[in-house]
Write a protein that holds these residues in place. Structure first.
Motif, short mmCIF file in Angstrom:
data_model
loop_
_atom_site.label_atom_id
_atom_site.label_comp_id
_atom_site.label_asym_id
_atom_site.label_seq_id
_atom_site.Cartn_x
_atom_site.Cartn_y
_atom_site.Cartn_z
N PRO A 80 30.42 4.59 34.32
CA PRO A 80 30.44 3.14 34.79
C PRO A 80 29.32 2.35 34.23
O PRO A 80 29.39 1.29 34.10
CB PRO A 80 30.42 3.12 36.32
N ARG A 81 28.15 2.99 34.11
CA ARG A 81 27.12 2.25 33.41
C ARG A 81 27.04 1.94 31.90
O ARG A 81 26.24 1.47 31.42
CB ARG A 81 25.76 3.13 33.87
N ILE A 82 27.73 2.58 31.29
CA ILE A 82 28.20 2.42 29.60
C ILE A 82 29.02 1.22 29.53
O ILE A 82 30.06 1.33 29.87
CB ILE A 82 28.51 3.71 29.06
N SER A 83 28.23 0.15 29.09
CA SER A 83 29.11 -1.02 28.80
C SER A 83 29.38 -1.22 27.32
O SER A 83 28.17 -1.22 26.73
CB SER A 83 28.24 -2.35 29.37
N LEU A 84 30.60 -1.36 26.78
CA LEU A 84 30.79 -1.48 25.41
C LEU A 84 31.20 -3.06 24.96
O LEU A 84 31.65 -3.09 24.07
CB LEU A 84 32.06 -0.78 25.07
N THR A 85 30.90 -3.85 26.19
CA THR A 85 31.08 -5.23 25.94
C THR A 85 30.19 -5.94 24.73
O THR A 85 30.52 -6.78 24.24
CB THR A 85 30.92 -6.27 27.19
N GLY A 86 29.14 -5.51 24.76
CA GLY A 86 27.93 -5.93 23.71
C GLY A 86 28.11 -5.23 22.49
O GLY A 86 27.33 -5.53 21.50
N GLY A 87 29.18 -4.61 22.19
CA GLY A 87 29.50 -3.89 20.94
C GLY A 87 28.93 -2.48 20.85
O GLY A 87 28.18 -2.11 21.83
N LEU A 88 28.85 -1.74 19.71
CA LEU A 88 28.36 -0.52 19.66
C LEU A 88 27.03 -0.57 19.08
O LEU A 88 26.71 -0.72 18.06
CB LEU A 88 29.19 0.18 18.72
N ASN A 89 25.89 -0.25 19.92
CA ASN A 89 24.68 -0.39 19.50
C ASN A 89 24.00 0.97 19.77
O ASN A 89 24.88 1.99 20.32
CB ASN A 89 23.97 -1.53 20.26
N LEU A 90 22.68 1.28 19.58
CA LEU A 90 22.36 2.43 19.74
C LEU A 90 22.29 2.97 21.10
O LEU A 90 22.43 4.13 21.42
CB LEU A 90 20.66 2.30 19.25
N VAL A 91 22.14 2.11 22.13
CA VAL A 91 21.97 2.36 23.56
C VAL A 91 23.37 2.94 23.82
O VAL A 91 23.53 4.12 24.74
CB VAL A 91 21.22 1.12 24.43
N ASN A 92 24.18 2.17 23.49
CA ASN A 92 25.65 2.57 23.91
C ASN A 92 26.24 3.87 23.18
O ASN A 92 26.87 4.78 23.71
CB ASN A 92 26.59 1.65 23.71
N GLY A 93 25.73 4.02 21.77
CA GLY A 93 26.13 5.28 21.13
C GLY A 93 25.46 6.35 22.04
O GLY A 93 25.83 7.38 21.77
N PHE A 94 24.18 6.31 22.38
CA PHE A 94 23.64 7.39 23.19
C PHE A 94 24.18 7.79 24.29
O PHE A 94 24.71 8.96 24.55
CB PHE A 94 22.03 7.08 23.21
N GLY A 95 24.82 6.77 24.93
CA GLY A 95 25.38 7.14 26.44
C GLY A 95 26.78 7.65 26.05
O GLY A 95 27.04 8.65 26.71
N ILE A 96 27.29 7.29 24.96
CA ILE A 96 28.69 8.11 24.49
C ILE A 96 28.45 9.62 24.33
O ILE A 96 29.09 10.34 24.71
CB ILE A 96 29.50 7.12 23.42
N VAL A 97 27.54 9.80 23.38
CA VAL A 97 27.06 11.17 22.92
C VAL A 97 26.62 11.69 23.99
O VAL A 97 26.97 12.93 24.12
CB VAL A 97 26.01 11.00 21.63
N TRP A 98 25.94 11.25 25.03
CA TRP A 98 25.38 11.93 26.08
C TRP A 98 26.61 12.56 27.00
O TRP A 98 26.82 13.54 27.67
CB TRP A 98 24.50 11.02 26.99
#
Length: 88
Positions: free
Chosen positions: A23-41
């Motif tokens: 729930p803490r991974i937000s893709l509304t801001g686009g795919l950036n480094l932080v979101n990419g790390f969250g998805i990989v994690w």
């Protein structure tokens, strides 16, 4: 038996971590480094869950038993062939 209990705990801990993180991974801001790390994690945590479930369900035991049956059948076939050659 103790080993399976340990893997069960690992599954529960990894599942709890995924349920907290998704729930803490937000893709509304686009795919950036932080979101990419969250998805990989999350993908890595799902692999950990899958590996431990694989062990818990005993898939390796089933494979080992099937391979043992094949090995015994081959040995029996080789023994029959050897006995046949000796009989000539």
């Amino acid at each position: 038996m103790n080993n399976k209990w340990k893997h069960g705990v690992y599954v529960l801990v990894a599942l709890a971590m995924v349920l907290i993180a998704v729930p803490r991974i937000s893709l509304t801001g686009g795919l950036n480094l932080v979101n990419g790390f969250g998805i990989v994690w999350v993908l890595f945590a799902l692999m950990v869950i899958g590996a431990n479930l694989h062990f818990l369900l005993g898939v390796d035991d089933e494979k080992r038993k099937a391979l043992e049956r094949v090995r015994r059948a081959k040995l029996q076939q080789w023994q029959l062939q050897l006995d046949k050659e000796r009989g000539r």
